[in-house]
Structures are given as structure tokens and as C-alpha cells.
Design a protein around this motif. Structure first.
Motif, PDB file in Angstrom:
ATOM      1  N   LEU A  25       0.687  -1.176  -0.020  1.00  0.00           N
ATOM      2  CA  LEU A  25      -0.065   0.141  -0.141  1.00  0.00           C
ATOM      3  C   LEU A  25       0.951   1.099  -0.132  1.00  0.00           C
ATOM      4  N   HIS A  26       0.321   2.365  -0.590  1.00  0.00           N
ATOM      5  CA  HIS A  26       1.040   3.768  -0.681  1.00  0.00           C
ATOM      6  C   HIS A  26       0.489   4.396   0.677  1.00  0.00           C
ATOM      7  N   ASP A  27      -0.439   4.064   1.184  1.00  0.00           N
ATOM      8  CA  ASP A  27      -1.226   4.816   2.278  1.00  0.00           C
ATOM      9  C   ASP A  27      -1.725   3.818   3.174  1.00  0.00           C
ATOM     10  N   ALA A  29      -2.063   3.955   6.772  1.00  0.00           N
ATOM     11  CA  ALA A  29      -3.107   4.410   7.599  1.00  0.00           C
ATOM     12  C   ALA A  29      -4.396   4.747   7.166  1.00  0.00           C
ATOM     13  N   GLY A  30      -4.636   5.011   5.892  1.00  0.00           N
ATOM     14  CA  GLY A  30      -5.845   5.297   5.225  1.00  0.00           C
ATOM     15  C   GLY A  30      -6.614   3.971   4.741  1.00  0.00           C
ATOM     16  N   TYR A  31      -5.825   2.833   4.319  1.00  0.00           N
ATOM     17  CA  TYR A  31      -6.470   1.801   4.017  1.00  0.00           C
ATOM     18  C   TYR A  31      -6.614   0.499   5.099  1.00  0.00           C
ATOM     19  N   GLN A  32      -5.810   0.542   6.066  1.00  0.00           N
ATOM     20  CA  GLN A  32      -5.505  -0.401   7.073  1.00  0.00           C
ATOM     21  C   GLN A  32      -7.100  -0.923   7.565  1.00  0.00           C
ATOM     22  N   PRO A  33      -7.606   0.087   8.099  1.00  0.00           N
ATOM     23  CA  PRO A  33      -8.916  -0.400   8.634  1.00  0.00           C
ATOM     24  C   PRO A  33      -9.798  -1.193   7.811  1.00  0.00           C
ATOM     25  N   LEU A  34     -10.052  -0.300   6.617  1.00  0.00           N
ATOM     26  CA  LEU A  34     -10.742  -1.037   5.428  1.00  0.00           C
ATOM     27  C   LEU A  34     -10.243  -2.553   5.062  1.00  0.00           C
ATOM     28  N   LEU A  35      -9.035  -2.840   4.911  1.00  0.00           N
ATOM     29  CA  LEU A  35      -8.465  -3.999   4.666  1.00  0.00           C
ATOM     30  C   LEU A  35      -8.711  -5.097   5.742  1.00  0.00           C
ATOM     31  N   GLU A  36      -8.462  -4.678   7.063  1.00  0.00           N
ATOM     32  CA  GLU A  36      -8.650  -5.492   8.145  1.00  0.00           C
ATOM     33  C   GLU A  36     -10.034  -6.014   8.276  1.00  0.00           C
ATOM     34  N   ARG A  37     -11.183  -5.087   8.207  1.00  0.00           N
ATOM     35  CA  ARG A  37     -12.567  -5.591   8.190  1.00  0.00           C
ATOM     36  C   ARG A  37     -12.865  -6.391   7.026  1.00  0.00           C
ATOM     37  N   ALA A  38     -12.413  -6.245   5.583  1.00  0.00           N
ATOM     38  CA  ALA A  38     -12.515  -7.124   4.914  1.00  0.00           C
ATOM     39  C   ALA A  38     -11.794  -8.399   4.756  1.00  0.00           C
ATOM     40  N   PHE A  39     -10.657  -8.462   5.160  1.00  0.00           N
ATOM     41  CA  PHE A  39     -10.172  -9.640   5.304  1.00  0.00           C
ATOM     42  C   PHE A  39     -10.762 -10.349   6.698  1.00  0.00           C
ATOM     43  N   ARG A  40     -11.195  -9.996   7.790  1.00  0.00           N
ATOM     44  CA  ARG A  40     -11.739 -10.438   8.618  1.00  0.00           C
ATOM     45  C   ARG A  40     -13.476 -11.114   8.229  1.00  0.00           C
ATOM     46  N   THR A 249      16.097   5.681   2.120  1.00  0.00           N
ATOM     47  CA  THR A 249      15.996   4.726   3.335  1.00  0.00           C
ATOM     48  C   THR A 249      14.880   3.563   2.905  1.00  0.00           C
ATOM     49  N   CYS A 250      15.074   2.504   3.505  1.00  0.00           N
ATOM     50  CA  CYS A 250      14.121   1.415   3.258  1.00  0.00           C
ATOM     51  C   CYS A 250      12.573   1.979   4.076  1.00  0.00           C
ATOM     52  N   ARG A 251      11.762   2.216   3.207  1.00  0.00           N
ATOM     53  CA  ARG A 251      10.391   2.756   3.711  1.00  0.00           C
ATOM     54  C   ARG A 251       9.223   1.750   2.812  1.00  0.00           C
TER      55      ARG A 251
END
Length: 276
Positions: A25-27, A29-40, A249-251
Motif C-alpha cells: 500500500l502507498h497509504d 493509515a488510510g487503507y488499514q481499517p478497510l483491509l482489516e474489516r474485509a479480510f476479517r 532509506t527502506c520505507r
């Protein structure tokens, strides 16, 4: 939901395992809650690989604070920072944890001047109700033993002395012990993250030692060099691909294709034809 559905498709149709699939992901913080809900909802276990600045880890602060003691002649604040470190306390054992407050109280009352910790213990002060000569003596001995490893070294030798300091305090074991006490509650997968932090810290020290060869570096300049390396480096369960002293740096960054991670952390192009 599309990412979760395609992950399930990769597992069922292409025989991949969940741990072999990464979603880049490039963002975050923005996508994490949506992905966590969908994967759950799809019943897919999800691990979010966050990156943490290495300099915020207690092991790096422990080493830098010891350098600070060497640079400023053991001012009170520098000494307190060292003895309050979870690495120092874990290496000092159960008695060290109980003795920390006693030792700090003694320093405040009887050894607050610069270099006061190096002077002989004031036995009369240790007779006060909330102080103990045995506790003060034990903590002071551990602190001075660590300081003695750094005192005679310079430049690249001082970096080697920092490695010896980490070995003296059995930093890897100390990190494991500190993890049991919740000292690293902000980090997920504490044992693995601490192992990676130790590995990355040694990597920064190795690189700093290489750069310091033939250079006349003062303690303050070496401390600044290490801070630069520790600040640039990030710890993650995915190994970095660049040295912390490089310009980039490795980001976590945007990628055109997903990556698969083997258990060893090696990255190879993902097999599915469609992008996730």
C-alpha cells in the motif's frame, strides 16, 4: 473486499499460502481499517507490517545514553537515563529492578554533581531509611563496568566497544526478558521485532565502524553519526534492502506489482496474473 476475494482466489486456485501473499500500500493509515474489516469478513488472517524508527527502540537509546555519559563526564541526567533503560534493568536481574529507585534517590542526594557516580559511596547517606548500601553498590558496580568498556576506546575502537557493551549486557537476552514485562508493548510480535532490532542495531554499528576507520572522531561526533544511522533505519519483520547510511532509506512505498514473502523474508514476484 476485492483484495480479500483475490487473496482467497490465490489460496484456493493457485495453491498459495496466506503467509506467502503481501498487499503493498502507498497509504497504510488510510487503507488499514478497510483491509482489516474485509479480510476479517473473509476469514483471512492478516498481519500489518508496520515500520518503526530504530532510534526509538530502547537498545539504541541505551547505547547512545552510555555514549552521553562518556561525553559529558557522567552528568546526573545521563546516568539516570542509562540505569532506567529496560536493557540495563533486565541485565541487572530482578534485584536491579528493585534497586533502580534506591540508586537514583542516592544519586539525587549524594552524587548529583558531574561525575558523582564515580566517587566512593557515601555510607552515611546510605543509612537513611529508604536507601541501602548494598543496592547502591550493586547498581553502581554494573554501571561502572559498562562505562569502563568505553572509557579507553576512540574512533572505530569505540564502536567495537559499544558492541562489547551490548554483549556484556547480553542485550538479546535482556530484550527477551524486558518483553515479558511489557516494556515493548507498542511493538507487535515482540520477540521477532526485538530480534530484528538487535540485528539492525549491530548492522548500524558495523557500518559506523567501517566509516570511522582512519578517522579521528570525538565521542560527540561518533554519537551524531550513530544517531544519523539509527534515525534513518527502520525496523520491520521484512528485512531492509539498503544500509541506513544510504541516501534513500527502506520505507513502505507504492509498488506496481505485489510481492510474495517466503518465511526467510526473501521477495520474489507474485505468481497470479492479475494484480492485487
Amino acid at each position: 473486499s476485492f483484495k480479500a476475494a483475490e487473496t482467497r482466489w490465490c489460496v484456493r486456485k493457485r495453491g498459495l499460502r496466506n503467509r506467502e501473499i503481501s498487499v503493498m500500500l502507498h497509504d497504510l493509515a488510510g487503507y488499514q481499517p478497510l483491509l482489516e474489516r474485509a479480510f476479517r469478513q473473509y476469514g483471512i488472517p492478516l498481519y500489518v507490517d508496520r515500520r518503526y524508527p530504530l532510534i526509538s527502540h530502547p537498545l539504541c537509546q541505551f547505547l547512545l545514553n552510555y555514549l552521553g555519559c562518556l561525553a559529558d563526564g557522567c552528568r546526573l541526567q545521563s546516568v539516570v537515563q542509562v540505569v532506567s533503560s529496560p536493557v540495563f534493568l533486565a541485565a541487572a536481574g530482578e534485584e536491579g529492578r528493585a534497586d533502580k529507585d534506591v540508586f537514583i534517590n542516592y544519586l539525587l542526594r549524594a552524587a548529583s554533581s558531574r561525575g558523582g557516580v564515580k566517587r566512593e559511596i557515601n555510607r552515611q547517606r546510605c543509612e537513611e531509611p529508604d536507601l541501602s548500601y548494598a543496592s547502591v553498590s550493586r547498581m553502581r558496580a554494573v554501571f561502572l563496568e559498562g562505562l569502563s568498556l568505553l572509557a579507553q576506546a576512540k574512533g572505530a575502537e569505540l564502536v567495537g566497544a559499544l558492541k562489547a557493551l551490548a554483549d556484556r549486557f547480553t542485550a538479546q537476552n535482556a530484550l527477551e526478558e524486558a518483553a515479558k514485562d511489557g516494556a515493548f508493548s507498542a511493538y507487535p510480535s515482540v520477540a521477532a521485532m526485538n530480534a530484528r532490532a538487535y540485528e539492525c542495531t549491530v548492522g548500524v554499528l558495523d557500518e559506523a565502524q567501517r566509516l570511522a576507520v582512519g578517522q579521528k572522531l570525538s565521542v560527540r561526533k561518533l554519537s551524531a553519526l550513530l544517531k544519523s544511522g539509527f534515525t534513518a533505519a527502520e525496523i520491520s519483520l521484512i528485512p531492509p534492502s539498503r544500509t541506513p547510511f544510504s541516501s534513500a532509506t527502506c520505507r513502505l512505498r507504492q509498488t506496481r506489482a505485489p510481492k510474495c514473502c517466503s518465511p526467510q523474508g526473501l521477495r520474489t514476484p507474485c505468481l497470479p496474473a492479475r494484480r492485487m
